[in-house]
Design a protein around this motif. Structure first.
Motif, PDB file in Angstrom:
ATOM      1  N   LYS A 222      54.204  41.342  43.743  1.00 16.99           N
ATOM      2  CA  LYS A 222      54.514  39.956  44.348  1.00 16.99           C
ATOM      3  C   LYS A 222      53.807  38.855  44.590  1.00 16.99           C
ATOM      4  N   ASP A 223      52.302  39.196  45.232  1.00 16.64           N
ATOM      5  CA  ASP A 223      51.793  38.397  45.976  1.00 16.64           C
ATOM      6  C   ASP A 223      51.575  37.293  45.410  1.00 16.64           C
ATOM      7  N   ASP A 224      50.177  35.758  45.644  1.00 15.31           N
ATOM      8  CA  ASP A 224      49.781  34.806  45.135  1.00 15.31           C
ATOM      9  C   ASP A 224      49.371  35.850  44.265  1.00 15.31           C
ATOM     10  N   GLY A 225      48.800  34.878  43.155  1.00 15.87           N
ATOM     11  CA  GLY A 225      47.836  35.301  41.948  1.00 15.87           C
ATOM     12  C   GLY A 225      47.120  36.534  41.963  1.00 15.87           C
ATOM     13  N   TYR A 226      48.475  37.389  41.326  1.00 18.82           N
ATOM     14  CA  TYR A 226      48.204  38.930  41.845  1.00 18.82           C
ATOM     15  C   TYR A 226      48.592  38.710  39.851  1.00 18.82           C
ATOM     16  N   LYS A 227      49.026  38.226  39.164  1.00 25.01           N
ATOM     17  CA  LYS A 227      48.829  38.071  37.700  1.00 25.01           C
ATOM     18  C   LYS A 227      46.834  38.254  37.603  1.00 25.01           C
ATOM     19  N   LYS A 228      46.650  37.176  38.195  1.00 30.55           N
ATOM     20  CA  LYS A 228      44.904  37.347  37.661  1.00 30.55           C
ATOM     21  C   LYS A 228      44.500  38.211  38.045  1.00 30.55           C
ATOM     22  N   LYS A 229      44.658  38.589  39.540  1.00 28.69           N
ATOM     23  CA  LYS A 229      43.826  40.265  39.472  1.00 28.69           C
ATOM     24  C   LYS A 229      44.350  41.194  38.719  1.00 28.69           C
ATOM     25  N   VAL A 230      45.743  40.945  38.232  1.00 28.33           N
ATOM     26  CA  VAL A 230      45.930  42.616  37.145  1.00 28.33           C
ATOM     27  C   VAL A 230      45.205  42.473  35.987  1.00 28.33           C
ATOM     28  N   ARG A 231      44.778  40.748  35.478  1.00 22.80           N
ATOM     29  CA  ARG A 231      44.246  40.170  33.539  1.00 22.80           C
ATOM     30  C   ARG A 231      42.328  40.718  34.332  1.00 22.80           C
ATOM     31  N   GLU A 232      41.831  40.857  35.913  1.00 23.63           N
ATOM     32  CA  GLU A 232      40.412  41.816  35.326  1.00 23.63           C
ATOM     33  C   GLU A 232      40.299  42.995  35.805  1.00 23.63           C
ATOM     34  N   ILE A 233      41.607  43.967  36.437  1.00 23.92           N
ATOM     35  CA  ILE A 233      41.458  44.877  35.956  1.00 23.92           C
ATOM     36  C   ILE A 233      41.585  45.315  34.562  1.00 23.92           C
ATOM     37  N   SER A 234      42.681  44.747  33.878  1.00 22.46           N
ATOM     38  CA  SER A 234      42.523  44.872  32.662  1.00 22.46           C
ATOM     39  C   SER A 234      41.569  45.193  32.181  1.00 22.46           C
ATOM     40  N   ASP A 235      40.565  43.794  32.073  1.00 20.63           N
ATOM     41  CA  ASP A 235      39.821  43.479  31.583  1.00 20.63           C
ATOM     42  C   ASP A 235      38.549  44.174  31.791  1.00 20.63           C
ATOM     43  N   ALA A 236      38.392  44.750  33.353  1.00 19.33           N
ATOM     44  CA  ALA A 236      37.607  46.311  33.561  1.00 19.33           C
ATOM     45  C   ALA A 236      37.438  46.877  32.634  1.00 19.33           C
ATOM     46  N   TRP A 237      38.333  47.815  32.454  1.00 17.26           N
ATOM     47  CA  TRP A 237      39.333  48.753  32.241  1.00 17.26           C
ATOM     48  C   TRP A 237      39.214  48.596  30.889  1.00 17.26           C
ATOM     49  N   ASN A 238      38.639  47.710  30.080  1.00 17.25           N
ATOM     50  CA  ASN A 238      39.265  47.778  28.362  1.00 17.25           C
ATOM     51  C   ASN A 238      37.446  47.575  28.146  1.00 17.25           C
ATOM     52  N   GLN A 239      36.940  47.217  29.131  1.00 16.00           N
ATOM     53  CA  GLN A 239      35.108  47.049  28.814  1.00 16.00           C
ATOM     54  C   GLN A 239      34.329  48.170  29.222  1.00 16.00           C
ATOM     55  N   THR A 240      35.258  49.088  30.326  1.00 11.41           N
ATOM     56  CA  THR A 240      35.103  49.654  30.360  1.00 11.41           C
ATOM     57  C   THR A 240      35.081  51.323  29.241  1.00 11.41           C
TER      58      THR A 240
END
Length: 240
Positions: A222-240
């Motif tokens: 619910k924090d500001d810009g959290y969706k962008k951070k979630v996308r970064e985490i998701s991309d990192a896991w997919n990359q891994t």
């Protein structure tokens, strides 16, 4: 459960929408389909025990996660993220109540404070399970809250076994994508985890692992810009 059934019973508790446990209990007792009764009972355990948030209620986010289990979603990272975020919140505040699966935390206590009970575990056994042993152990009701406080306040270094003695050495995921550590996404927020710090406690790593940017990884959905951070985490896991 139909959408109409949920809409008629869902309630706002704080910043979350929840289903009262009483309604789920009535459904378990009255539903004609035995398998669906078991499913609702399992959902209730997830909401009340594994992912508690409001006492006596099951958060809608828990039902979303539970719905994905049949699709092969692994719930362990979400459980870890929830545990770390709750413990970190208590540590930062200097007080507070742990909100998480107390049974798993108790298993951790028994696993690492083994010298308090003068019990040694079977080391490096592939068949050993600390959870199975804890379930088989008769519950002790003679340890009061005051006694637990006394035990924890007077712990000495020699009373704690930091290294999980049943773990067999193997490969450990210590970074994810472009992160120098492992970001864990829970159902209410994300948290960063640095397994190399733990390995250093086990004396198996002697260098200080990178932890820059670790604090920025902990956030609520619910924090500001959290969706962008979630996308970064998701991309990192997919990359891994």
């Amino acid at each position: 459960m139909s959408e109409q059934w949920v809409a008629a019973r869902i309630k706002q508790k704080g910043d979350s929408k929840c289903i009262p446990w009483g309604n789920l209990r009535d459904l378990i007792l009255a539903h004609p389909d035995l398998k669906k009764r078991v499913d609702v009972f399992a959902l209730s355990i997830y909401g009340l025990v594994v992912f508690p948030k409001a006492l006596g209620y099951v958060d809608e986010a828990v039902s979303d996660l539970f719905d994905r289990l049949d699709k092969g979603t692994m719930p362990v990272p979400a459980i870890l993220a929830k545990t770390f975020r709750s413990l970190n919140a208590c540590r930062r505040a200097g007080e507070g109540r742990f909100i998480g699966c107390a049974q798993l935390l108790l298993a951790w206590f028994h696993s690492h404070f083994w010298k308090v009970e003068k019990v040694s575990y079977r080391i490096f056994s592939r068949d050993y399970s600390p959870l199975r042993e804890l379930v088989a152990t008769s519950r002790r009701d003679d340890i009061s809250e005051e006694k637990w406080i006394t035990i924890l306040q007077n712990l000495q270094a020699e009373n704690v076994e930091w290294r999980a003695p049943w773990l067999i050495p193997g490969e450990i995921l210590y970074r994810c994508g472009n992160f120098d550590w492992v970001p864990l996404a829970g159902i209410w927020g994300a948290s960063g985890y640095t397994p190399l710090l733990v390995l250093r406690q086990y004396r198996s790593r002697q260098f200080i692992p990178a932890s820059q940017g670790l604090a920025q990884c902990e956030f609520s959905y619910k924090d500001d810009g959290y969706k962008k951070k979630v996308r970064e985490i998701s991309d990192a896991w997919n990359q891994t």
